[in-house]
Design a protein around this motif. Structure first.
Motif, PDB file in Angstrom:
ATOM      1  N   ILE A   8      25.915  56.982  32.029  1.00  0.00           N
ATOM      2  CA  ILE A   8      26.427  58.514  31.709  1.00  0.00           C
ATOM      3  C   ILE A   8      27.481  58.514  30.628  1.00  0.00           C
ATOM      4  O   ILE A   8      28.402  57.555  30.875  1.00  0.00           O
ATOM      5  CB  ILE A   8      26.826  59.136  32.786  1.00  0.00           C
ATOM      6  N   ALA A   9      27.151  59.254  29.544  1.00  0.00           N
ATOM      7  CA  ALA A   9      28.179  59.174  28.371  1.00  0.00           C
ATOM      8  C   ALA A   9      29.241  60.168  28.969  1.00  0.00           C
ATOM      9  O   ALA A   9      29.076  61.420  29.416  1.00  0.00           O
ATOM     10  CB  ALA A   9      27.591  59.451  27.186  1.00  0.00           C
ATOM     11  N   ARG A  10      30.412  59.485  28.567  1.00  0.00           N
ATOM     12  CA  ARG A  10      31.821  60.659  29.079  1.00  0.00           C
ATOM     13  C   ARG A  10      32.633  60.384  28.051  1.00  0.00           C
ATOM     14  O   ARG A  10      32.731  59.614  27.176  1.00  0.00           O
ATOM     15  CB  ARG A  10      32.449  59.965  30.148  1.00  0.00           C
ATOM     16  N   ARG A  11      33.387  61.557  27.920  1.00  0.00           N
ATOM     17  CA  ARG A  11      34.347  61.948  27.029  1.00  0.00           C
ATOM     18  C   ARG A  11      35.643  62.468  27.742  1.00  0.00           C
ATOM     19  O   ARG A  11      35.805  62.955  28.559  1.00  0.00           O
ATOM     20  CB  ARG A  11      34.050  62.923  25.949  1.00  0.00           C
ATOM     21  N   LYS A  12      36.753  61.671  27.676  1.00  0.00           N
ATOM     22  CA  LYS A  12      38.218  61.822  28.132  1.00  0.00           C
ATOM     23  C   LYS A  12      39.113  62.703  27.099  1.00  0.00           C
ATOM     24  O   LYS A  12      39.475  62.093  25.917  1.00  0.00           O
ATOM     25  CB  LYS A  12      38.446  60.370  28.602  1.00  0.00           C
ATOM     26  N   ARG A  13      39.846  63.444  27.563  1.00  0.00           N
ATOM     27  CA  ARG A  13      40.761  64.280  26.968  1.00  0.00           C
ATOM     28  C   ARG A  13      41.954  64.314  27.524  1.00  0.00           C
ATOM     29  O   ARG A  13      42.069  64.690  28.886  1.00  0.00           O
ATOM     30  CB  ARG A  13      40.265  65.546  26.747  1.00  0.00           C
ATOM     31  N   VAL A  14      43.110  63.852  27.011  1.00  0.00           N
ATOM     32  CA  VAL A  14      44.472  63.772  27.820  1.00  0.00           C
ATOM     33  C   VAL A  14      45.279  65.239  27.120  1.00  0.00           C
ATOM     34  O   VAL A  14      45.408  65.050  25.903  1.00  0.00           O
ATOM     35  CB  VAL A  14      45.217  62.510  27.766  1.00  0.00           C
ATOM     36  N   VAL A  15      45.778  65.946  27.991  1.00  0.00           N
ATOM     37  CA  VAL A  15      46.749  66.976  27.622  1.00  0.00           C
ATOM     38  C   VAL A  15      47.866  66.903  28.464  1.00  0.00           C
ATOM     39  O   VAL A  15      48.193  66.652  29.499  1.00  0.00           O
ATOM     40  CB  VAL A  15      46.056  68.490  27.601  1.00  0.00           C
ATOM     41  N   VAL A  16      48.993  66.648  27.532  1.00  0.00           N
ATOM     42  CA  VAL A  16      50.437  66.565  27.847  1.00  0.00           C
ATOM     43  C   VAL A  16      51.508  67.773  27.574  1.00  0.00           C
ATOM     44  O   VAL A  16      51.412  68.163  26.326  1.00  0.00           O
ATOM     45  CB  VAL A  16      50.958  65.191  27.354  1.00  0.00           C
ATOM     46  N   HIS A  17      51.938  68.385  28.683  1.00  0.00           N
ATOM     47  CA  HIS A  17      52.842  69.372  28.380  1.00  0.00           C
ATOM     48  C   HIS A  17      54.133  69.036  28.534  1.00  0.00           C
ATOM     49  O   HIS A  17      54.502  68.557  29.769  1.00  0.00           O
ATOM     50  CB  HIS A  17      52.636  70.806  28.992  1.00  0.00           C
ATOM     51  N   GLU A  18      55.545  68.940  27.739  1.00  0.00           N
ATOM     52  CA  GLU A  18      56.655  68.711  28.317  1.00  0.00           C
ATOM     53  C   GLU A  18      57.447  69.879  28.168  1.00  0.00           C
ATOM     54  O   GLU A  18      57.386  70.456  27.140  1.00  0.00           O
ATOM     55  CB  GLU A  18      57.178  67.575  27.223  1.00  0.00           C
ATOM     56  N   ASP A  19      58.122  70.071  29.302  1.00  0.00           N
ATOM     57  CA  ASP A  19      59.086  71.266  29.346  1.00  0.00           C
ATOM     58  C   ASP A  19      60.473  70.657  30.032  1.00  0.00           C
ATOM     59  O   ASP A  19      60.618  70.823  31.167  1.00  0.00           O
ATOM     60  CB  ASP A  19      58.130  72.568  30.258  1.00  0.00           C
ATOM     61  N   GLY A  20      61.213  70.133  29.065  1.00  0.00           N
ATOM     62  CA  GLY A  20      62.434  69.648  29.508  1.00  0.00           C
ATOM     63  C   GLY A  20      62.352  68.573  30.293  1.00  0.00           C
ATOM     64  O   GLY A  20      61.846  67.591  29.956  1.00  0.00           O
ATOM     65  N   ASP A  21      62.813  68.765  31.613  1.00  0.00           N
ATOM     66  CA  ASP A  21      62.834  67.350  32.484  1.00  0.00           C
ATOM     67  C   ASP A  21      61.382  67.307  33.291  1.00  0.00           C
ATOM     68  O   ASP A  21      61.294  66.390  34.095  1.00  0.00           O
ATOM     69  CB  ASP A  21      63.777  67.599  33.595  1.00  0.00           C
TER      70      ASP A  21
END
Length: 147
Positions: A8-21
């Motif tokens: 199975i071909a897979r694609r990985k995406r990482v989303v990071v949201h920083e809000d202060g602490d």
């Protein structure tokens, strides 16, 4: 890209949201076997095209027989000869009513029904054996950051 049945071909995406602490991290792993599904779709469309063409040929034969078309005409003769190959399994199932040179070929209607069912069964079999649904997996992490 070629895929084995178990690969199975897979694609990985990482989303990071920083809000202060606070840091919100999202990992999305998505199945990317779209080319594989498109190939299956094309095979299915080709099967429908073949069976649709066959049913259209038999339908033209039904109309020509019903209106009493001249069998000596080249087009009529071509349609009769080509369709006869696909109709011979259904010959003599029932009597075809006729009046003068007008014939209602009930056996041709039976053939259209049977070929439609065969086409449908082949298409379903292709989907059952080869289709892989797209999948995705989402994992989220929330953590507090401290200086």
């Amino acid at each position: 890209m070629t895929l084995d049945r178990d690969q199975i071909a897979r694609r990985k995406r990482v989303v990071v949201h920083e809000d202060g602490d606070h840091v919100h991290e999202e990992h999305v792993v998505q199945n990317v076997n779209l080319e594989y599904r498109e190939a299956i779709y094309k095979v299915v469309q080709f099967v429908w095209l073949l069976f649709g063409g066959l049913e259209a040929l038999i339908g033209i034969r039904i109309i020509l027989m019903l209106i009493g078309a001249n069998p000596a005409n080249w087009f009529t003769a071509f349609v009769y000869q080509l369709s006869q190959v696909f109709l011979w399994p259904f010959q003599n199932i029932v009597a075809n009513p006729a009046f003068q040179n007008h014939v209602l070929e009930i056996t041709s209607f039976i053939a259209i029904l049977v070929y439609a069912l065969i086409g449908w069964a082949i298409v379903r079999l292709v989907w059952v054996l080869f289709y892989r649904a797209p999948t995705s997996q989402v994992t989220t992490y929330d953590r507090e950051t401290r200086d």
